[in-house]
Design a protein around this motif. Structure first.
Motif, PDB file in Angstrom:
ATOM      1  N   ALA A  35      24.029  -8.977   3.095  1.00 36.87           N
ATOM      2  CA  ALA A  35      22.839  -9.232   2.297  1.00 36.87           C
ATOM      3  C   ALA A  35      22.236  -7.886   1.921  1.00 36.87           C
ATOM      4  CB  ALA A  35      21.843 -10.095   3.073  1.00 36.87           C
ATOM      5  N   LEU A  36      21.183  -7.903   1.145  1.00 40.74           N
ATOM      6  CA  LEU A  36      20.500  -6.663   0.811  1.00 40.74           C
ATOM      7  C   LEU A  36      19.883  -6.075   2.066  1.00 40.74           C
ATOM      8  CD1 LEU A  36      18.591  -7.634  -2.474  1.00 40.74           C
ATOM      9  CD2 LEU A  36      20.765  -6.414  -2.265  1.00 40.74           C
ATOM     10  N   ALA A  37      20.190  -4.836   2.350  1.00 41.27           N
ATOM     11  CA  ALA A  37      19.547  -4.170   3.479  1.00 41.27           C
ATOM     12  C   ALA A  37      18.095  -3.905   3.127  1.00 41.27           C
ATOM     13  CB  ALA A  37      20.252  -2.860   3.795  1.00 41.27           C
ATOM     14  N   PRO A  38      17.159  -4.255   4.000  1.00 38.82           N
ATOM     15  CA  PRO A  38      15.761  -3.946   3.708  1.00 38.82           C
ATOM     16  C   PRO A  38      15.551  -2.433   3.571  1.00 38.82           C
ATOM     17  CG  PRO A  38      15.964  -5.421   5.605  1.00 38.82           C
ATOM     18  CD  PRO A  38      17.332  -4.915   5.301  1.00 38.82           C
ATOM     19  N   HIS A  39      14.775  -2.051   2.584  1.00 38.30           N
ATOM     20  CA  HIS A  39      14.359  -0.659   2.411  1.00 38.30           C
ATOM     21  C   HIS A  39      12.841  -0.636   2.298  1.00 38.30           C
ATOM     22  CE1 HIS A  39      18.438   0.785   2.024  1.00 38.30           C
ATOM     23  NE2 HIS A  39      18.684  -0.053   1.026  1.00 38.30           N
ATOM     24  N   PRO A  40      12.159  -0.929   3.406  1.00 39.46           N
ATOM     25  CA  PRO A  40      10.700  -1.086   3.335  1.00 39.46           C
ATOM     26  C   PRO A  40      10.011   0.160   2.791  1.00 39.46           C
ATOM     27  CG  PRO A  40      11.542  -1.847   5.453  1.00 39.46           C
ATOM     28  CD  PRO A  40      12.673  -1.138   4.772  1.00 39.46           C
ATOM     29  N   ALA A 592      19.795 -20.068  16.719  1.00 42.11           N
ATOM     30  CA  ALA A 592      20.368 -18.897  16.073  1.00 42.11           C
ATOM     31  C   ALA A 592      19.439 -18.426  14.962  1.00 42.11           C
ATOM     32  CB  ALA A 592      21.747 -19.223  15.497  1.00 42.11           C
ATOM     33  N   LEU A 593      19.125 -17.134  14.987  1.00 47.60           N
ATOM     34  CA  LEU A 593      18.303 -16.509  13.957  1.00 47.60           C
ATOM     35  C   LEU A 593      19.134 -15.457  13.241  1.00 47.60           C
ATOM     36  CD1 LEU A 593      15.016 -15.892  15.994  1.00 47.60           C
ATOM     37  CD2 LEU A 593      15.561 -17.837  14.527  1.00 47.60           C
ATOM     38  N   ARG A 594      19.164 -15.513  11.922  1.00 46.01           N
ATOM     39  CA  ARG A 594      19.951 -14.558  11.139  1.00 46.01           C
ATOM     40  C   ARG A 594      19.087 -13.350  10.769  1.00 46.01           C
ATOM     41  NH1 ARG A 594      21.880 -19.704   8.119  1.00 46.01           N
ATOM     42  NH2 ARG A 594      23.981 -20.046   8.938  1.00 46.01           N
ATOM     43  N   VAL A 595      19.650 -12.165  10.959  1.00 47.45           N
ATOM     44  CA  VAL A 595      18.931 -10.926  10.677  1.00 47.45           C
ATOM     45  C   VAL A 595      19.900  -9.919  10.060  1.00 47.45           C
ATOM     46  CG1 VAL A 595      17.257 -11.247  12.550  1.00 47.45           C
ATOM     47  CG2 VAL A 595      19.381 -10.013  12.993  1.00 47.45           C
ATOM     48  N   ASN A 596      19.342  -8.927   9.389  1.00 47.90           N
ATOM     49  CA  ASN A 596      20.126  -7.769   8.963  1.00 47.90           C
ATOM     50  C   ASN A 596      19.197  -6.558   8.971  1.00 47.90           C
ATOM     51  OD1 ASN A 596      18.633  -8.152   6.576  1.00 47.90           O
ATOM     52  ND2 ASN A 596      20.347  -7.601   5.272  1.00 47.90           N
ATOM     53  N   LEU A 639      26.226  -1.022  14.372  1.00 50.45           N
ATOM     54  CA  LEU A 639      25.775  -2.054  13.445  1.00 50.45           C
ATOM     55  C   LEU A 639      25.557  -1.438  12.063  1.00 50.45           C
ATOM     56  CD1 LEU A 639      23.136  -3.717  15.794  1.00 50.45           C
ATOM     57  CD2 LEU A 639      25.540  -4.349  15.511  1.00 50.45           C
ATOM     58  N   THR A 640      25.708  -2.250  11.016  1.00 53.52           N
ATOM     59  CA  THR A 640      25.493  -1.768   9.644  1.00 53.52           C
ATOM     60  C   THR A 640      24.370  -2.573   8.993  1.00 53.52           C
ATOM     61  OG1 THR A 640      27.228  -3.249   8.841  1.00 53.52           O
ATOM     62  CG2 THR A 640      27.861  -0.998   9.378  1.00 53.52           C
ATOM     63  N   PRO A 641      23.482  -1.909   8.240  1.00 48.50           N
ATOM     64  CA  PRO A 641      22.272  -2.574   7.741  1.00 48.50           C
ATOM     65  C   PRO A 641      22.525  -3.767   6.837  1.00 48.50           C
ATOM     66  CG  PRO A 641      22.027  -0.191   7.626  1.00 48.50           C
ATOM     67  CD  PRO A 641      23.465  -0.456   7.969  1.00 48.50           C
ATOM     68  N   GLU A 642      23.603  -3.738   6.025  1.00 46.85           N
ATOM     69  CA  GLU A 642      23.847  -4.847   5.094  1.00 46.85           C
ATOM     70  C   GLU A 642      24.397  -6.088   5.783  1.00 46.85           C
ATOM     71  OE1 GLU A 642      25.061  -1.798   4.735  1.00 46.85           O
ATOM     72  OE2 GLU A 642      23.797  -0.995   3.123  1.00 46.85           O
ATOM     73  N   GLN A 643      25.042  -5.917   6.903  1.00 44.48           N
ATOM     74  CA  GLN A 643      25.717  -7.032   7.549  1.00 44.48           C
ATOM     75  C   GLN A 643      24.724  -7.976   8.205  1.00 44.48           C
ATOM     76  OE1 GLN A 643      29.309  -5.964   9.550  1.00 44.48           O
ATOM     77  NE2 GLN A 643      29.166  -7.637  11.020  1.00 44.48           N
ATOM     78  N   ILE A 644      25.037  -9.265   8.140  1.00 45.45           N
ATOM     79  CA  ILE A 644      24.187 -10.283   8.750  1.00 45.45           C
ATOM     80  C   ILE A 644      24.653 -10.523  10.186  1.00 45.45           C
ATOM     81  CG2 ILE A 644      23.420 -12.692   8.632  1.00 45.45           C
ATOM     82  CD1 ILE A 644      23.943 -12.550   5.593  1.00 45.45           C
ATOM     83  N   TYR A 645      23.702 -10.479  11.105  1.00 48.80           N
ATOM     84  CA  TYR A 645      23.967 -10.752  12.517  1.00 48.80           C
ATOM     85  C   TYR A 645      23.137 -11.955  12.944  1.00 48.80           C
ATOM     86  CZ  TYR A 645      25.843  -6.022  12.277  1.00 48.80           C
ATOM     87  OH  TYR A 645      26.558  -4.904  11.917  1.00 48.80           O
TER      88      TYR A 645
END
Length: 678
Positions: A35-40, A592-596, A639-645
């Motif tokens: 998914a899009l990696a957050p870039h706050p 299960a909670l999805r995060v990236n 871990l990589t920011p774009e990947q969903i965990y």
């Protein structure tokens, strides 16, 4: 207990958390969903107006009219689209803003309502419809707002300002809102200024001292055709009766300032700590209340006049305004708007003096065959360093060509009267393209203006929003190659399209000039359509691995960005705060909670929950960080920011981290955090 220890104990601990181990020797997962990696970005630097709700309290989000939200918007994490059908109103809700409790406030049958837009059908929790509840007039909802006590304050078509009470003392929405104040403003103006003034009350705003400012006007205010407008304010002393209940006479507490012949506002007004800013078709004003209207400064600007389609151009509509098509948009230091010259210029004025500190032509490189008219409010983002990033969009073609006729009445706020029929029926081929980002940067001698990026392919109709929590721009428009109406996310830094969500190729899914609406709960982006449907884009963030037949509705999951120090000493947020509500929860089962947006090694993270007292605590039972779908992570792999965990943890109604008081319901507020060692 570290995550690496948990993942090593596959047969025992991960079983209760719901993860499964990959076979021995399985390579690192390379095809995991992304998914899009957050870039706050830093939260927007907008001083809280103490007299307006601390929320996205108006259609331009705040008193500065920035069109920037700090709410989390979708990132493409198992995203879903849903529609909610309009069955009562003449259109799907054509604007929305929010009170401090997260209630969505939208137009309804000429009045206003609090709505639930998440079910299969749009439902009204409460409303006030003048034709039903009062008399025959309508609200100018585009320039209404919510005050600090969650009351709706709205100008009306018959020149009044109405204040509505929407909830009881327990916060329950009233089925019919209570009208608690009704000010006949235009009648008071006529008594003081005479009946030859422009009597079309347009927009209102509270300044930072609690005075309620107003102005008259509409679209297409021609200096040689229209009467003189007026602006002014109602004193804080008069508005104070809303809190005290003491009747205060309007006489002596309302102050008017007449404008020149043919001068009136064409859009909204704004306020910062320097005063109220009103942009007419001829000049920009900074105003202060001093027992009368005090003009701190007045800066005129140039206009080439109303923009209309030329024969043979391929466009049948035109622009909406004679002067600037934008509402003034503010920072602490600047007042920003476009003029209406050829080419159009973007101006940055000093908020203190009205001096033009910088200006730059915009959308001038589109080509001689592309007409330009800036009619939507500009987006302005100030990260707190004195700079301003501005998004400017071409909007030529949306305005009804009939507005150019001598007898046209732009005060009639209807789609048929205001907007081009071909655009509404056939789509964005009738809208001219062009979107640009321009940055104003402070220098030793003033401000420098610089173009950052330009898109010549986007035909934008949806008042692009910026989410500082994700760092992306969000809009809704039509792809001209496929005809597909779709949501589109743009990289704020480059303007590149980074994510799309297709909606429909049917003409009815035109958004009809309505801006996208960001849910402050942090998991929804709404857009009304001409098909009588509200289209919602959400990320699907939570599910029950052991109960595949039981879905957790996406609206039951919210997420909020926390400040760096929100968790207290020793912790730093590594993601968004997530709240999940599970109905009819029986026994104990994994959630299960999805995060990236994660990086580094898994064992650098811990999971915190919010207890009943509002304190953050480490989860006392085993939980795990897994690959998407529940597979265990390869040991030692960053871990990589774009990947969903996935975060997996056991939940039950009896768990000490259950915040719900309802039987058979679980509500869990959690955040992934990093230990800081302090």
């Amino acid at each position: 207990m570290t995550i690496r220890t948990l993942c090593a104990a596959l047969a025992l601990l991960l079983a209760c958390a719901g993860c499964s181990a990959p076979p021995a020797g399985t390579p690192a997962q390379t095809d995991a969903p992304a998914a899009l990696a957050p870039h706050p970005l830093p939260v927007k630097d907008v001083a809280v107006n103490p007299y307006m709700a601390n929320s996205d309290n108006s259609i331009h989000n705040d008193a500065y009219a920035t069109d920037v939200t700090d709410a989390v918007a979708p990132l493409g994490i198992f995203s879903i689209l849903s529609t909610s059908i309009e069955t009562q109103n003449i259109h799907a809700p054509s604007a929305a803003f929010y009170d401090s409790r997260g209630n969505a406030i939208t137009p309804f049958l000429g009045g206003v309502s609090i709505v639930d837009m998440d079910g299969p059908v749009i439902t009204r929790l409460g409303s006030f419809v003048p034709a039903r509840d009062d008399s025959s007039y309508s609200f100018q909802i585009s320039y209404s707002f919510v005050d600090r006590d969650d009351r709706i304050i709205a100008p009306t078509s018959h020149g009044h300002i109405v204040v509505l009470h929407t909830m009881d003392d327990q916060g329950n929405v009233l089925p019919v809102f209570e009208k608690i104040l009704d000010i006949d403003l235009v009648q008071a103006a006529v008594e003081q200024l005479g009946d030859a003034v422009d009597q079309r009350l347009l927009s209102i705003v509270y300044d930072y001292q609690g005075n309620l400012w107003f102005t008259t006007g509409g679209f297409r205010i021609y200096p040689d055709r229209d009467p003189a407008g007026f602006l002014g304010y109602i004193s804080r002393e008069y508005m104070q009766q809303l809190e005290t209940g003491q009747a205060v006479p309007l006489d002596g507490n309302v102050f008017f300032y007449p404008l020149a012949q043919g001068e009136s506002a064409e859009n909204g007004i704004a306020a910062n700590q320097d005063g109220a800013v009103i942009l007419t078709n001829q000049a920009c004003y900074m105003l202060a209340a001093d027992n009368g209207v005090s003009v701190t400064w007045r800066t005129p600007y140039e206009s080439a006049g109303a923009n209309d389609a030329q024969e043979g151009s391929g466009y049948t509509g035109g622009g909406l305004a004679w002067g600037s098509g934008t509402s003034p948009t503010l920072t602490d230091e600047l007042v920003l708007f476009t003029d209406n010259q050829d080419p159009i210029c973007l101006l940055a004025l000093s908020s203190k003096t009205g001096e033009i500190l910088a200006q730059i032509p915009v959308l001038e490189t589109l080509g001689d065959d592309v007409p330009v008219s800036v009619e939507n409010s500009i987006l302005v983002y100030d990260p707190g360093d004195g700079s301003a990033s501005v998004i400017v969009c071409n909007w030529f073609g949306a305005g009804n060509s009939g507005l150019a006729q001598p007898g046209a009445n732009s005060a009639i706020q209807s789609y048929d009267n205001i907007y081009d029929a071909n655009w509404m029926a056939q789509g964005n081929a009738y809208i001219a393209p062009g979107v640009e980002r321009v940055d104003f940067t402070p220098t030793e001698t003033g401000y420098a203006a610089e173009k950052v990026w330009s898109r010549q392919d986007i035909r934008e109709t949806a008042m692009i929003k910026l989410s500082t929590a994700t760092g992306y721009l969000y809009g809704y428009w039509q792809d001209m190659d496929s005809g597909m109406w779709r949501y589109e996310a743009l990289d704020f830094q480059t303007g590149e399209t980074v994510l799309t969500m297709d909606v429909s190729t049917q003409p009815g899914y035109n958004n009809l000039a309505v801006g996208v609406i960001a849910d402050p709960a942090g998991n929804g982006l709404y857009c009304p359509t001409g098909a009588m449907e509200m289209v919602c884009w959400r990320d699907e963030l939570a599910y029950l691995p052991d109960s595949p037949a039981k879905a957790i509705p996406a609206e039951n999951t919210t997420r909020v960005r926390l400040s760096a120090d929100a968790l207290g000493a020793g912790y730093r947020p590594a993601g968004y705060q997530m709240t999940v509500t599970v109905d009819n929860l029986s026994g104990e089962q994994p959630l299960a909670l999805r995060v990236n947006g994660l990086s580094g090694l898994p064992d650098s993270y811990t999971l915190l929950y919010l207890d009943q007292t509002g304190a953050w605590r480490e989860l006392p039972q085993p939980w795990s960080l897994c690959a998407s779908g529940g597979g265990a992570l390869a040991e030692g792999q960053p871990l990589t920011p774009e990947q969903i965990y996935e975060i997996r943890l056991p939940v039950s109604c009896q768990a000490q981290w259950n915040r719900s008081s309802l039987e058979s319901q679980g509500q869990f507020t959690l955040i992934l955090a990093e230990r800081t060692g302090s």
